[in-house]
Design a protein around this motif. Structure first.
Motif, PDB file in Angstrom:
ATOM      1  N   GLY A  90       0.885  -1.394  -0.157  1.00  0.00           N
ATOM      2  CA  GLY A  90      -0.084   0.158   0.042  1.00  0.00           C
ATOM      3  C   GLY A  90       0.791   1.299   0.003  1.00  0.00           C
ATOM      4  O   GLY A  90       0.569   2.112  -0.689  1.00  0.00           O
ATOM      5  N   ALA A  91       1.889   1.238   0.850  1.00  0.00           N
ATOM      6  CA  ALA A  91       2.800   2.373   0.684  1.00  0.00           C
ATOM      7  C   ALA A  91       3.521   2.656  -0.455  1.00  0.00           C
ATOM      8  O   ALA A  91       3.472   3.655  -1.064  1.00  0.00           O
ATOM      9  CB  ALA A  91       3.989   2.270   1.882  1.00  0.00           C
ATOM     10  N   GLN A  92       3.672   1.395  -1.352  1.00  0.00           N
ATOM     11  CA  GLN A  92       4.388   1.302  -2.437  1.00  0.00           C
ATOM     12  C   GLN A  92       3.736   2.230  -3.487  1.00  0.00           C
ATOM     13  O   GLN A  92       3.860   2.842  -4.287  1.00  0.00           O
ATOM     14  CB  GLN A  92       4.880   0.034  -2.898  1.00  0.00           C
ATOM     15  CG  GLN A  92       5.400  -0.075  -4.384  1.00  0.00           C
ATOM     16  CD  GLN A  92       5.320  -1.635  -5.054  1.00  0.00           C
ATOM     17  OE1 GLN A  92       4.446  -2.179  -4.561  1.00  0.00           O
ATOM     18  NE2 GLN A  92       6.050  -1.651  -5.942  1.00  0.00           N
ATOM     19  N   LEU A  93       2.286   1.610  -3.663  1.00  0.00           N
ATOM     20  CA  LEU A  93       1.312   2.033  -4.716  1.00  0.00           C
ATOM     21  C   LEU A  93       1.321   3.496  -4.189  1.00  0.00           C
ATOM     22  O   LEU A  93       1.277   4.673  -5.283  1.00  0.00           O
ATOM     23  CB  LEU A  93       0.025   1.332  -4.416  1.00  0.00           C
ATOM     24  CG  LEU A  93      -1.162   1.891  -5.347  1.00  0.00           C
ATOM     25  CD1 LEU A  93      -0.653   1.694  -6.853  1.00  0.00           C
ATOM     26  CD2 LEU A  93      -2.470   0.972  -5.070  1.00  0.00           C
ATOM     27  N   ALA A  94       1.091   4.213  -3.040  1.00  0.00           N
ATOM     28  CA  ALA A  94       0.810   5.500  -2.783  1.00  0.00           C
ATOM     29  C   ALA A  94       2.150   6.328  -3.145  1.00  0.00           C
ATOM     30  O   ALA A  94       1.924   7.357  -3.883  1.00  0.00           O
ATOM     31  CB  ALA A  94       0.483   5.724  -1.456  1.00  0.00           C
ATOM     32  N   LEU A  95       3.074   5.782  -3.051  1.00  0.00           N
ATOM     33  CA  LEU A  95       4.386   6.775  -3.376  1.00  0.00           C
ATOM     34  C   LEU A  95       4.410   6.770  -5.136  1.00  0.00           C
ATOM     35  O   LEU A  95       4.972   7.784  -5.455  1.00  0.00           O
ATOM     36  CB  LEU A  95       5.736   6.034  -2.653  1.00  0.00           C
ATOM     37  CG  LEU A  95       5.706   6.423  -1.037  1.00  0.00           C
ATOM     38  CD1 LEU A  95       6.999   5.435  -0.654  1.00  0.00           C
ATOM     39  CD2 LEU A  95       6.178   7.752  -0.900  1.00  0.00           C
ATOM     40  N   VAL A  96       4.328   5.542  -5.582  1.00  0.00           N
ATOM     41  CA  VAL A  96       4.429   5.640  -7.184  1.00  0.00           C
ATOM     42  C   VAL A  96       3.463   6.560  -7.628  1.00  0.00           C
ATOM     43  O   VAL A  96       3.701   7.197  -8.465  1.00  0.00           O
ATOM     44  CB  VAL A  96       4.287   4.181  -7.552  1.00  0.00           C
ATOM     45  CG1 VAL A  96       4.117   4.202  -9.086  1.00  0.00           C
ATOM     46  CG2 VAL A  96       5.316   3.158  -7.358  1.00  0.00           C
ATOM     47  N   GLY A  97       2.024   6.546  -7.081  1.00  0.00           N
ATOM     48  CA  GLY A  97       1.109   7.356  -7.597  1.00  0.00           C
ATOM     49  C   GLY A  97       1.238   8.768  -7.552  1.00  0.00           C
ATOM     50  O   GLY A  97       1.138   9.764  -8.257  1.00  0.00           O
ATOM     51  N   ALA A  98       2.102   9.093  -6.221  1.00  0.00           N
ATOM     52  CA  ALA A  98       2.300  10.205  -5.951  1.00  0.00           C
ATOM     53  C   ALA A  98       3.335  11.071  -6.934  1.00  0.00           C
ATOM     54  O   ALA A  98       3.418  12.012  -7.555  1.00  0.00           O
ATOM     55  CB  ALA A  98       2.628  10.519  -4.450  1.00  0.00           C
TER      56      ALA A  98
END
Length: 652
Positions: A90-98
């Motif tokens: 979840g943290a990975q997806l948020a950082l990639v999206g940002a």
């Protein structure tokens, strides 16, 4: 033996000193730390590179060890850790999206974004798990599924923005490379704060380890206390993801080691988990540094630590306390269709109509349009092979999912979840890296062999241990995590072949020619015929081993079905990529429509899978004209909301 965590830390430090000595002799370290003049390049690399890297490795390992220990204690689940429960993904997806869409959000630092993603992922997992009383097997299954969905979305988004490709791939693999001491300061502050909070919650954790009912009877607000402890673990995980990327399974390995050593006092247990986690990560990172000196290839340490997780999960599965409550692996009472053949005919009509519309529908500078007959004829040689490949691949994946769900009596079984797709992907990746110029047949054989090996291991574990179906599912997920980690290690070195693998991983039919499409169609027809001929097996196998044996169904029947599912998955995977969730979602829709008996179930699943893949292929081609988006992204976007809704309803 209770000194093992310290021994791990000392061994890691010794190996690090060997790597640092290769850069600058030990006797020159004091001059590097306190130079009389300007530092040399080697001194700068040591003081601002290797030294903070070693401290960051210890701090990150300690943070993950503490997070894993907290999650395992509060959930009473030896398989709980930030990676397994989907928090890191979840943290990975948020950082990639940002990074891709809102880089301004990263201006204050990456921690708030990573924390938001980790919290959202954790909230979803715990919301679903709470309705089953945080039952261990259910929590791990849900967490790994959420992690797979988040990871697939992050991969598709990464591929869609090639300018960030290399940096995101390396970051996703987990890199401890440092250029100053700022990360050490940030990690130290967060880790120290979380440790103080955890030490202040020792008594509540001891009560929770006895049981939620007992803790509640003693006056504890169980829900609030769980939320506080889980928040601490999520904060630690988010901090690690923001600083160094994804570091997998340290939070699983460190508490496992400490638990085997028999620490009795809770405070010493937490500290030992931190020391063991720091020692493990420093040991892995030092090994990476020494390997770089030998082969000249620097691998992100996160790809190496993932090699610990798969075997460790396989070792822990037979020891996992608690079984899934009765009925948790079922979808409830299934309504049988009054006229299943009518439903099948309707599905065929929808598939034919959708295919014709897909051939005629286009998008240009003026917007959406229906092509004329002459235009359709002109585009037919380009569109027909990819449409046929998408339809056939969807049918193969859905048919494999239907077979696996019937043979394992588990509605969550599918090629993606049981590790077959990941095994096929690993076989494809090995062929790309090992063979100088692999031809399509070699790639097909390699992918098929990878999927078959994973299925063989799952089947052997199931037969040998007699584990219930949810444990079999977890075995597949563990093998999937191991295969994905190996694939990430191959891609994270920055080799140009990583682009080939990553492009293929997203799923695409754009390069499929008439011959490949014909092969897929033939195999889909053969799988349909085999499923119809095996209708009796598919009807009897879900009844259980004793009834199955009493009715004269030999173990060869199950092995044949497993082999067919492996071949179907491997073939579809090598030609269009490991498309997510089609093999899981299509059988569920077929069951919802009342197509739940033997051959009708398999045939309906294949038709639904073909229809879903046709929609995904059309969306990937038309949604972002004139660019083509990854097919895997659309398949995931179709499957993810439905799957989450289904699992939420299933736990009510």
């Amino acid at each position: 033996m209770k000194s093992l965590p310290i021994l791990l830390l000392l061994t890691g430090a010794m190996l690090w000193s060997l790597a640092a000595n290769a850069l600058l002799p030990v006797h020159a370290w004091v001059d590097a730390l306190f130079p009389a003049g300007e530092r040399s390049i080697e001194q700068i690399r040591l003081v601002y590179g290797l030294m903070p890297r070693a401290v960051v490795a210890v701090l990150v390992g300690a943070a993950l060890g503490l997070a894993g220990s907290l999650l395992q204690r509060v959930l009473r689940n030896p398989l709980a850790d930030p990676t397994v429960l989907g928090v890191s993904a979840g943290a990975q997806l948020a950082l990639v999206g940002a990074t891709l869409f809102a880089p301004a959000l990263l201006a204050p630092g990456r921690l708030p974004v990573a924390l938001a993603g980790a919290a959202a992922s954790a909230a979803l997992v715990f919301l679903i798990g709470r309705r089953r009383g945080f039952e261990p097997t259910r929590m791990v299954v849900v967490g790994l599924l959420v992690g797979l969905m988040a990871t697939s979305l992050a991969t598709a988004l990464t591929l869609a923005h090639g300018q960030y490709l290399l940096s995101l791939v390396i970051w996703n693999g987990g890199s401890l490379v440092q250029q100053d001491w700022s990360a050490v300061t940030r990690l130290s502050v967060v880790l120290g704060l979380c440790l103080l909070l955890a030490l202040g919650l020792l008594r509540p954790m001891q009560l929770l380890s006895i049981g939620a009912e007992t803790a509640g009877a003693l006056g504890m607000r169980v829900g609030l206390m769980r939320a506080v402890i889980i928040t601490i673990a999520v904060l630690l995980t988010a901090m690690v993801s923001a600083e160094v990327g994804l570091i997998g399974f340290i939070g699983l390995a460190a508490p496992t080691i400490v638990r085997a050593l028999g620490f009795r006092r809770e405070a010493w247990r937490l500290i030992a988990c931190m020391v063991a986690g720091g020692g493990l990560l420093l040991l892995c990172d030092s090994g990476v540094l020494l390997l770089d000196k030998v082969v000249g290839e620097m691998f992100p340490v996160g790809a190496v630590t993932g090699l610990i997780g798969g075997p460790l999960m396989l070792w822990l599965l037979p020891r996992l306390a608690g079984r899934t409550p009765a009925g948790s692996a079922s979808t409830g009472e299934t309504r049988l269709a009054v006229s299943p053949l009518r439903h099948v005919a309707l599905l065929v009509a929808l598939l034919v109509a959708g295919s014709l519309l897909g051939l005629a529908l286009g998008r240009g500078p003026a917007g959406w349009t229906l092509l004329s007959v002459d235009q359709v004829s002109a585009f037919l040689p380009l569109r027909l092979p990819r449409l046929a490949a998408a339809v056939a691949a969807g049918a193969l994946l859905a048919g494999a999912g239907a077979i696996l769900q019937r043979t394992t009596s588990n509605p969550l079984a599918s090629p993606e979840v049981m590790g077959v797709s990941a095994g096929a992907a690993l076989g494809f990746g090995l062929a790309v890296f090992v063979m100088p110029a692999p031809d399509p047949l070699s790639l097909l054989l390699a992918a098929g062999l990878g999927g078959a090996v994973v299925l063989a291991v799952v089947a052997r574990v199931a037969v040998k241990t007699g584990m219930p179906t949810d444990r079999i599912l977890l075995t597949g997920l563990a093998l999937s995590a191991l295969a994905s980690t190996l694939l990430s290690a191959m891609m994270s070195g920055g080799d140009a072949r990583a682009w080939v693998i990553l492009t293929w991983l997203s799923g695409s039919t754009s390069t499929v020619g008439p011959m490949e499409a014909f092969v897929l169609l033939v195999l889909a027809g053969l799988l349909l015929l085999f499923s119809l001929l095996s209708a009796r097996w598919l009807t009897i196998l879900p009844l259980g081993a004793e009834i199955t044996g009493g009715l004269g169904v030999s173990p060869l029947a199950r092995a044949s079905l497993f082999l067919a599912a492996g071949i179907a998955t491997g073939t579809a995977t090598v030609l269009v990529g490991p498309v997510s969730f089609v093999g899981l979602m299509a059988p569920h829709i077929a069951r919802t429509l009342g197509l739940a008996t033997g051959g009708i179930f398999a045939a309906g699943s294949m038709l639904i899978g073909a229809f879903l893949m046709m929609l995904a292929d059309a969306g990937s081609r038309l949604a972002a004209f004139p660019y083509e988006l990854p097919l895997g992204l659309f398949a995931t976007l179709l499957g993810t909301p439905w799957l989450l809704l289904h699992m939420t309803r299933q736990t009510r």
